[in-house]
Scaffold this motif. Sequence first.
Motif, PDB file in Angstrom:
ATOM      1  N   SER A  55       9.749   4.629 -29.481  1.00  0.00           N
ATOM      2  CA  SER A  55       8.958   5.685 -28.714  1.00  0.00           C
ATOM      3  C   SER A  55       8.072   5.152 -27.642  1.00  0.00           C
ATOM      4  O   SER A  55       8.068   5.712 -26.444  1.00  0.00           O
ATOM      5  CB  SER A  55       7.715   6.219 -29.958  1.00  0.00           C
ATOM      6  OG  SER A  55       7.052   5.136 -30.240  1.00  0.00           O
ATOM      7  N   LYS A 105       1.269   9.525 -22.183  1.00  0.00           N
ATOM      8  CA  LYS A 105       2.095   9.770 -21.157  1.00  0.00           C
ATOM      9  C   LYS A 105       1.163  10.048 -20.027  1.00  0.00           C
ATOM     10  O   LYS A 105       1.436   9.479 -18.747  1.00  0.00           O
ATOM     11  CB  LYS A 105       3.042  10.777 -21.372  1.00  0.00           C
ATOM     12  CG  LYS A 105       3.833  11.078 -19.923  1.00  0.00           C
ATOM     13  CD  LYS A 105       4.988  12.201 -20.340  1.00  0.00           C
ATOM     14  CE  LYS A 105       5.934  12.343 -19.262  1.00  0.00           C
ATOM     15  NZ  LYS A 105       6.670  13.743 -19.394  1.00  0.00           N
ATOM     16  N   ASN A 146       0.832   7.649 -16.437  1.00  0.00           N
ATOM     17  CA  ASN A 146       1.113   8.168 -15.087  1.00  0.00           C
ATOM     18  C   ASN A 146      -0.094   7.983 -14.323  1.00  0.00           C
ATOM     19  O   ASN A 146      -0.114   7.811 -12.893  1.00  0.00           O
ATOM     20  CB  ASN A 146       1.179   9.535 -15.282  1.00  0.00           C
ATOM     21  CG  ASN A 146       2.642   9.943 -15.443  1.00  0.00           C
ATOM     22  OD1 ASN A 146       3.685   9.293 -15.132  1.00  0.00           O
ATOM     23  ND2 ASN A 146       3.295  10.823 -16.315  1.00  0.00           N
ATOM     24  N   LYS A 177       9.988   7.431 -19.180  1.00  0.00           N
ATOM     25  CA  LYS A 177       9.625   8.676 -18.561  1.00  0.00           C
ATOM     26  C   LYS A 177       8.500   8.475 -17.428  1.00  0.00           C
ATOM     27  O   LYS A 177       8.568   9.311 -16.419  1.00  0.00           O
ATOM     28  CB  LYS A 177       8.916   9.466 -19.805  1.00  0.00           C
ATOM     29  CG  LYS A 177       9.846  10.079 -20.627  1.00  0.00           C
ATOM     30  CD  LYS A 177       9.193  10.962 -21.839  1.00  0.00           C
ATOM     31  CE  LYS A 177      10.337  11.043 -22.691  1.00  0.00           C
ATOM     32  NZ  LYS A 177       9.624  11.719 -24.065  1.00  0.00           N
ATOM     33  N   VAL A 178       7.804   7.554 -17.490  1.00  0.00           N
ATOM     34  CA  VAL A 178       6.572   7.318 -16.573  1.00  0.00           C
ATOM     35  C   VAL A 178       7.094   6.418 -15.376  1.00  0.00           C
ATOM     36  O   VAL A 178       6.129   6.150 -14.601  1.00  0.00           O
ATOM     37  CB  VAL A 178       5.246   6.857 -17.197  1.00  0.00           C
ATOM     38  CG1 VAL A 178       4.800   8.071 -18.091  1.00  0.00           C
ATOM     39  CG2 VAL A 178       5.381   5.463 -17.823  1.00  0.00           C
ATOM     40  N   ASP A 185      10.696   4.871 -24.500  1.00  0.00           N
ATOM     41  CA  ASP A 185      10.977   5.982 -23.986  1.00  0.00           C
ATOM     42  C   ASP A 185       9.715   6.506 -23.095  1.00  0.00           C
ATOM     43  O   ASP A 185      10.152   6.974 -22.063  1.00  0.00           O
ATOM     44  CB  ASP A 185      11.336   7.070 -25.212  1.00  0.00           C
ATOM     45  CG  ASP A 185      12.786   7.043 -25.812  1.00  0.00           C
ATOM     46  OD1 ASP A 185      13.570   6.152 -25.501  1.00  0.00           O
ATOM     47  OD2 ASP A 185      12.742   7.338 -27.001  1.00  0.00           O
ATOM     48  N   LEU A 186       8.691   6.397 -23.643  1.00  0.00           N
ATOM     49  CA  LEU A 186       7.581   6.483 -22.750  1.00  0.00           C
ATOM     50  C   LEU A 186       7.538   5.908 -21.538  1.00  0.00           C
ATOM     51  O   LEU A 186       7.403   6.364 -20.416  1.00  0.00           O
ATOM     52  CB  LEU A 186       6.365   6.386 -23.499  1.00  0.00           C
ATOM     53  CG  LEU A 186       4.956   6.263 -22.819  1.00  0.00           C
ATOM     54  CD1 LEU A 186       4.344   7.873 -22.467  1.00  0.00           C
ATOM     55  CD2 LEU A 186       3.682   5.632 -23.389  1.00  0.00           C
TER      56      LEU A 186
END
Length: 160
Positions: A129, A99, A103, A136-137, A132-133
Amino acid sequence: MSNIHLKYTEKQDYISLLNYTLPEDQINFTALPEQTFQRLEERTDNHAKPITILLDDEPIGFFVLDYGEDKLDLTKNENSLLLRSLSINPAFQGKGFGKIAMNLVDDFVKENFPTINELVLAVNFLNKSAYDLYLKVGYIDDGSQREWINGMQHLLRKKI
C-alpha cells in the motif's frame, strides 16, 4: 471540504501524535511517532525535521524530512532529502489523506529547503500500500533496492 496541510511538528502536536498506534500489518514498516521522537532526541545533528500532517487543525499523521548522511545510502545527490517514518493515524487511513499529504511535500520542501532537488525514500517490498502510494505521487522505482532490517526495500526517488 477537508483541509490537509503540513507544518513543522510543534510540542502541542505531540499528544495527538503519541495517542495512536498502528495495526499489526503496518507496525513492521514504519516507526511510530513516539519511537521517532525518541530517535530524534538521541541524534547529535539537527538534520532531521519532524513534519505533522494536519486535517484542518488536528494532527492525523507524521513523517520526517532528513538531510543527514543517511540519505547517501539511497542516493549520491547531496541536494536530496530522505523522507522517513511516515504514518497516518489508523482512524484517518483509507480516506486519501496520506496521498494528499504526500502531494504537498514537494511545495513544502521547495519553500523550506530551497537547495533540495530530490526526495528519496525506502519502502519494504511487503508494504504494497505504501509502495503504491509513493508511485501515485510521482516517485520513481528504477529497480534500486537494499536488504534492510525487516527485509528487502525498494529505493524510490522523486525529482522536485
